[in-house]
Scaffold this motif. Structure first.
Motif, PDB file in Angstrom:
ATOM      1  N   LYS A 195      10.056   3.883  -7.148  1.00 36.98           N
ATOM      2  CA  LYS A 195      10.722   4.456  -5.971  1.00 36.98           C
ATOM      3  C   LYS A 195      11.716   3.446  -5.384  1.00 36.98           C
ATOM      4  N   SER A 196      11.234   2.384  -4.791  1.00 34.88           N
ATOM      5  CA  SER A 196      12.094   1.327  -4.272  1.00 34.88           C
ATOM      6  C   SER A 196      12.200   0.167  -5.244  1.00 34.88           C
ATOM      7  N   TYR A 197      11.128  -0.081  -5.983  1.00 31.89           N
ATOM      8  CA  TYR A 197      11.089  -1.169  -6.960  1.00 31.89           C
ATOM      9  C   TYR A 197      10.327  -0.702  -8.191  1.00 31.89           C
ATOM     10  N   ARG A 198      10.573  -1.401  -9.260  1.00 29.79           N
ATOM     11  CA  ARG A 198       9.759  -1.262 -10.454  1.00 29.79           C
ATOM     12  C   ARG A 198       8.968  -2.555 -10.606  1.00 29.79           C
ATOM     13  N   PHE A 199       7.648  -2.432 -10.589  1.00 29.25           N
ATOM     14  CA  PHE A 199       6.772  -3.592 -10.528  1.00 29.25           C
ATOM     15  C   PHE A 199       6.313  -3.974 -11.938  1.00 29.25           C
ATOM     16  N   VAL A 200       6.543  -5.246 -12.288  1.00 23.70           N
ATOM     17  CA  VAL A 200       6.109  -5.789 -13.578  1.00 23.70           C
ATOM     18  C   VAL A 200       5.441  -7.125 -13.319  1.00 23.70           C
ATOM     19  N   THR A 201       4.774  -7.629 -14.315  1.00 22.50           N
ATOM     20  CA  THR A 201       4.137  -8.932 -14.169  1.00 22.50           C
ATOM     21  C   THR A 201       5.184 -10.037 -14.270  1.00 22.50           C
ATOM     22  N   ARG A 202       4.862 -11.177 -13.722  1.00 25.13           N
ATOM     23  CA  ARG A 202       5.789 -12.309 -13.767  1.00 25.13           C
ATOM     24  C   ARG A 202       6.012 -12.773 -15.214  1.00 25.13           C
ATOM     25  N   THR A 203       4.969 -12.751 -16.013  1.00 23.14           N
ATOM     26  CA  THR A 203       5.106 -13.167 -17.417  1.00 23.14           C
ATOM     27  C   THR A 203       6.066 -12.251 -18.161  1.00 23.14           C
ATOM     28  N   GLU A 204       5.914 -10.950 -17.940  1.00 26.81           N
ATOM     29  CA  GLU A 204       6.794  -9.977 -18.606  1.00 26.81           C
ATOM     30  C   GLU A 204       8.241 -10.141 -18.137  1.00 26.81           C
ATOM     31  N   MET A 205       8.412 -10.361 -16.838  1.00 33.11           N
ATOM     32  CA  MET A 205       9.764 -10.496 -16.310  1.00 33.11           C
ATOM     33  C   MET A 205      10.411 -11.782 -16.804  1.00 33.11           C
ATOM     34  N   GLU A 206       9.667 -12.874 -16.853  1.00 38.60           N
ATOM     35  CA  GLU A 206      10.226 -14.136 -17.349  1.00 38.60           C
ATOM     36  C   GLU A 206      10.625 -14.028 -18.816  1.00 38.60           C
ATOM     37  N   ALA A 207       9.836 -13.290 -19.586  1.00 37.38           N
ATOM     38  CA  ALA A 207      10.176 -13.103 -21.002  1.00 37.38           C
ATOM     39  C   ALA A 207      11.475 -12.310 -21.156  1.00 37.38           C
ATOM     40  N   ASP A 208      11.655 -11.259 -20.327  1.00 40.09           N
ATOM     41  CA  ASP A 208      12.880 -10.457 -20.395  1.00 40.09           C
ATOM     42  C   ASP A 208      14.088 -11.257 -19.921  1.00 40.09           C
ATOM     43  N   VAL A 209      13.896 -12.094 -18.910  1.00 41.93           N
ATOM     44  CA  VAL A 209      14.987 -12.945 -18.433  1.00 41.93           C
ATOM     45  C   VAL A 209      15.421 -13.903 -19.535  1.00 41.93           C
ATOM     46  N   LYS A 210      14.453 -14.494 -20.198  1.00 45.64           N
ATOM     47  CA  LYS A 210      14.765 -15.433 -21.275  1.00 45.64           C
ATOM     48  C   LYS A 210      15.479 -14.741 -22.425  1.00 45.64           C
ATOM     49  N   ALA A 211      15.164 -13.467 -22.677  1.00 47.95           N
ATOM     50  CA  ALA A 211      15.784 -12.704 -23.757  1.00 47.95           C
ATOM     51  C   ALA A 211      17.139 -12.131 -23.364  1.00 47.95           C
ATOM     52  N   GLY A 212      17.608 -12.373 -22.133  1.00 51.63           N
ATOM     53  CA  GLY A 212      18.903 -11.875 -21.689  1.00 51.63           C
ATOM     54  C   GLY A 212      18.890 -10.416 -21.287  1.00 51.63           C
ATOM     55  N   GLY A 213      17.725  -9.903 -20.890  1.00 50.96           N
ATOM     56  CA  GLY A 213      17.616  -8.502 -20.539  1.00 50.96           C
ATOM     57  C   GLY A 213      18.000  -8.175 -19.112  1.00 50.96           C
ATOM     58  N   TYR A 214      18.369  -9.189 -18.305  1.00 46.10           N
ATOM     59  CA  TYR A 214      18.703  -8.960 -16.901  1.00 46.10           C
ATOM     60  C   TYR A 214      20.166  -9.292 -16.636  1.00 46.10           C
ATOM     61  N   LEU A 215      20.817  -8.423 -15.868  1.00 49.60           N
ATOM     62  CA  LEU A 215      22.192  -8.690 -15.451  1.00 49.60           C
ATOM     63  C   LEU A 215      22.211  -9.858 -14.469  1.00 49.60           C
ATOM     64  N   GLU A 216      21.310  -9.856 -13.523  1.00 45.38           N
ATOM     65  CA  GLU A 216      21.159 -10.963 -12.577  1.00 45.38           C
ATOM     66  C   GLU A 216      19.714 -10.988 -12.104  1.00 45.38           C
ATOM     67  N   HIS A 217      19.276 -12.155 -11.692  1.00 43.54           N
ATOM     68  CA  HIS A 217      17.898 -12.292 -11.219  1.00 43.54           C
ATOM     69  C   HIS A 217      17.831 -13.476 -10.269  1.00 43.54           C
ATOM     70  N   GLY A 218      16.780 -13.502  -9.463  1.00 44.99           N
ATOM     71  CA  GLY A 218      16.575 -14.602  -8.534  1.00 44.99           C
ATOM     72  C   GLY A 218      15.139 -14.617  -8.047  1.00 44.99           C
ATOM     73  N   GLU A 219      14.799 -15.652  -7.322  1.00 47.49           N
ATOM     74  CA  GLU A 219      13.430 -15.808  -6.813  1.00 47.49           C
ATOM     75  C   GLU A 219      13.473 -15.898  -5.296  1.00 47.49           C
ATOM     76  N   ASP A 234       0.816  -1.214   0.000  1.00 51.43           N
ATOM     77  CA  ASP A 234       0.000   0.000   0.000  1.00 51.43           C
ATOM     78  C   ASP A 234       0.851   1.266   0.000  1.00 51.43           C
ATOM     79  N   ASP A 235       1.985   1.247   0.708  1.00 53.37           N
ATOM     80  CA  ASP A 235       2.797   2.457   0.828  1.00 53.37           C
ATOM     81  C   ASP A 235       3.912   2.529  -0.216  1.00 53.37           C
ATOM     82  N   GLU A 236       3.941   1.646  -1.194  1.00 52.74           N
ATOM     83  CA  GLU A 236       5.007   1.611  -2.188  1.00 52.74           C
ATOM     84  C   GLU A 236       4.548   2.232  -3.494  1.00 52.74           C
ATOM     85  N   LEU A 237       5.448   3.033  -4.090  1.00 58.32           N
ATOM     86  CA  LEU A 237       5.200   3.650  -5.375  1.00 58.32           C
ATOM     87  C   LEU A 237       6.095   3.014  -6.423  1.00 58.32           C
ATOM     88  N   ASP A 238       5.533   2.806  -7.606  1.00 59.68           N
ATOM     89  CA  ASP A 238       6.317   2.214  -8.696  1.00 59.68           C
ATOM     90  C   ASP A 238       7.453   3.162  -9.109  1.00 59.68           C
TER      91      ASP A 238
END
Length: 490
Positions: free
Chosen positions: A384-408, A378-382
């Motif tokens: 500011k501390s994080y950039r919020f995306v959907t899991r599908t979008e993030m998984e697609a970017d990870v598969k395309a090599g768009g992330y330096l590092e990632h984890g779950e 409730d108190d978080e703004l996109d």
């Protein structure tokens, strides 16, 4: 000239046109200028011109050694060095020294050549060449040989050596005779024969007609120590050069897959060093496999290997073996780094240091905002501390090599996106990254130009107290764990 004047004096002194011409000619011959020229000509006829010295090759070598240091900062010295190393100029000096020292030999008769050519299908009439070189006794030629179809072939020519400077021989040339003696097919015997020779040496060769490639401007920094005296694979220990971890080397020839030719950037002659391929292969072998069997001229033919062989194309294999061989480097003028990477153990204060630098110098430093697939609170703004995306979008970017590092974590994905680093760099600031050490494999490129800082961990008790303070302050709830290994105490 005096005889000509005497003959003119005996001529009659009539006033005919022809006699007037003779009188005029006599006047010219008796002029002081003509007499001086005649005396100079007579002196030159009596003078026999001889060579001042017959070791000009050695003299030029000494001169090159003296002006090497000057060539970097003086254009005239650099031009002189280039002229003296020209193959045609070296050949001219070689021919002069051979004639001056009278060490040349008569050309073999045509009949002899025809008889030899008839007995060998390899030696074409237009292929045989006689090469004359000159050396001191014990002076290395800077060349190695290999056996190929019962013939001795030049395997490599060391950059900067005597043969390389003269430019008369090339890799692939077949050596047939040395000073009229057949060389056989033993490389060691040929090396000893050439080592003991001095003065003029005549080589009969079958040329390969291959032009020597221009030396590449490649510089590397080795990540291991090397001593050719302890290397039983090197084809010629005397031709090798040693180095320490962190030295700067220039690679001048990489044609041989097993042995590169290199020299130290600061001083030193050119020599052989193990290639990236050979050193990777050597380090990936089980130590007990090196029993001396199956090893010939710098190649490894053993069959026992580790189950997971090192493959440069597969990063997972790289992670398993962590083989550090050579790192290619380049000399750069001062410039602003694109990224500042903080590396250290968990809890040493990397994040605190990063935040402090950004707060104190916001115009010089910036940092990325991590992406996550979890839903914002409730108190978080996109943004500011994080950039919020959907899991599908993030998984697609990870598969395309768009992330330096990632984890779950706790069922949600977190990661640092490549584009977010570029966003900070495009503003003219240095992007500070607090990442896993494995990410350096991606960052150490011209795209990111990282400046890597390793933060050493304090004493264990201090580190534990620092972490307790962050837990008490509610900054983190993660608890440190201590692993105990056999033979180690914490």
């Amino acid at each position: 000239m005096q005889q000509v004047l005497d003959n003119l004096g005996e001529l009659p002194t009539s006033t005919g046109a022809k006699d007037i011409d003779l009188i005029f000619l006599r006047g010219i011959m008796e002029s002081p200028i003509v007499r001086s020229l005649s005396k100079a000509h007579e002196r030159l006829e009596d003078l026999r011109l001889e060579a001042v010295q017959d070791n000009n090759i050695d003299l030029v070598t000494d001169i090159l050694g003296d002006i090497t240091a000057l060539s970097v900062r003086d254009d005239s010295a650099a031009e002189l060095s280039r002229i003296l190393q020209e193959p045609h100029f070296q050949s001219l000096l070689e021919a002069h020294d051979m004639v001056a020292s009278k060490c040349y030999e008569a050309v073999p008769p045509v009949e002899l050549f025809n008889e030899e050519l008839g007995n060998s299908s390899l030696m074409q009439a237009d292929a045989v060449r006689m090469i004359g070189i000159r050396k001191k006794a014990g002076e290395p030629l800077g060349v190695t040989f290999r056996v190929e179809k019962e013939e001795l072939v030049i395997a490599r020519i060391l950059h900067g050596g005597m043969i390389d400077r003269q430019g008369l021989l090339h890799v692939g040339d077949i050596i047939k005779e040395v000073n009229g003696r057949d060389v056989g097919n033993n490389p060691t015997e040929l090396q000893e024969m050439l080592k003991d020779c001095s003065g003029g040496i005549t080589l009969k060769i079958l040329p390969s007609y291959r032009d020597a490639p221009a030396p590449p401007q490649v510089y590397v920094q080795p990540h291991f120590d090397y001593d050719p005296a302890n290397d039983h694979l090197i084809p010629c220990r005397e031709a090798g050069i040693g180095f320490k971890r962190g030295d700067l080397l220039q690679i001048v020839n990489r044609e041989d897959p097993n042995w590169w030719q290199a020299c130290h950037v600061v001083g030193g002659a050119t020599g052989l060093i193990p290639s990236q391929f050979l050193e990777e292969k050597r380090k990936a072998f089980v130590p007990r496999d090196f029993d001396g069997s199956g090893i010939l001229c710098g190649t490894i033919t053993g069959k026992k290997k580790k189950k997971m062989m090192y493959l440069t194309a597969r990063n997972a294999e790289f992670d398993r073996h962590e083989l550090q061989i050579y790192e290619e480097v380049a000399k750069m003028p001062p410039f602003q780094r694109k990224t500042l990477v903080l590396i250290g153990a968990q809890g040493v204060g990397r994040r605190s240091l990063k935040n402090r630098l950004v707060v104190l110098n916001p115009t010089c430093f910036g940092t990325t905002i991590p992406f996550t697939s979890r839903r914002p609170r409730d108190d978080e703004l996109d943004g500011k501390s994080y950039r919020f995306v959907t899991r599908t979008e993030m998984e697609a970017d990870v598969k395309a090599g768009g992330y330096l590092e990632h984890g779950e974590y706790d069922g949600n994905l977190y990661g640092t996106k490549m584009d977010s680093i570029h966003e900070v760099v495009d503003t003219g600031r240095t992007c500070i990254l607090d990442v896993n050490p494995q990410a350096l494999k991606v960052l150490k490129t011209a795209e990111f130009m990282p400046y890597v800082v390793f933060i050493a961990a304090p004493e264990f008790e201090t580190l534990k107290a620092m972490h307790k303070a962050t837990v008490d302050a509610g900054i983190t709830t993660k608890q440190l764990t201590v692993r105990t290994f056999p033979g180690h105490r914490h």
